[in-house]
Design a protein around this motif. Sequence first.
Motif: not given
Length: 230
Positions: A45-57, A72-73, A78-82
């Motif tokens: 779920e942390a990865e999904v949140l960071l993927e959906r809202h890249p402008d929020c941090g 900490v996630t 880098l040629n995609g999400s890392v």
Amino acid sequence: MLKEVVDKERSRRRTRNPARAPPSPLSVPLVGEIPACFRPVSRTEAEVLLERHPDCGNMLLRPGRDGCSLAVTTRQDLNGSVFRHYRVTQRDQGGYIIDVENPIPCATLHDVIDALVEKTAGTLQPFLLEEPYEENITYVSANDENGEKILHTAPTSPLPKAPALPPKQDRWCTSPLSRSPAPDRRILISSVPASPTNPMRRLIHSPSPLTQTLNEELKMTLEKRRVSQD
């Protein structure tokens, strides 16, 4: 004999690898000590949140999978999400440690986030998602006839307005009706007592220097006319 050999082997293994004590559960800090980027979500779920809202941090703090630590996630492009996950454990003597090759001790969870921001030269930033608030009050109630549940919106009355203040009047500008008539000098003079010691009477009846000069000139003019007529 075979059973005796097996028992000895088991005893030898227990001595070589003693059982580890179970980790102590994580003590939850006070609300003021929890960073704003903390989210009670899993790793996925942390990865999904960071993927959906890249402008929020791109970094958030979450509970660890073992229930005795934090994690900490982070997400970077880098040629995609890392994605990277860092374990944060709580020390018995207080504080926290970021479990990397060279452990980083931190006094508080805020220091954990600040250390990661500093180590990455500001590349990692805390994840701050501003969630919207409801504008209306809603509630669910069941229909008395068929028992069907319906979502209702509670009526709200506007806030009472404060009473309007009367318009301010300039103290220097008054209406003609409110003006009082000018005082009559005769009335003003006659209303003063006839006492010679009264200061108001002396103020009213004492002539000014200009009046004295005019009176003297008028007397001289009248005197000259009387003499010329004689």
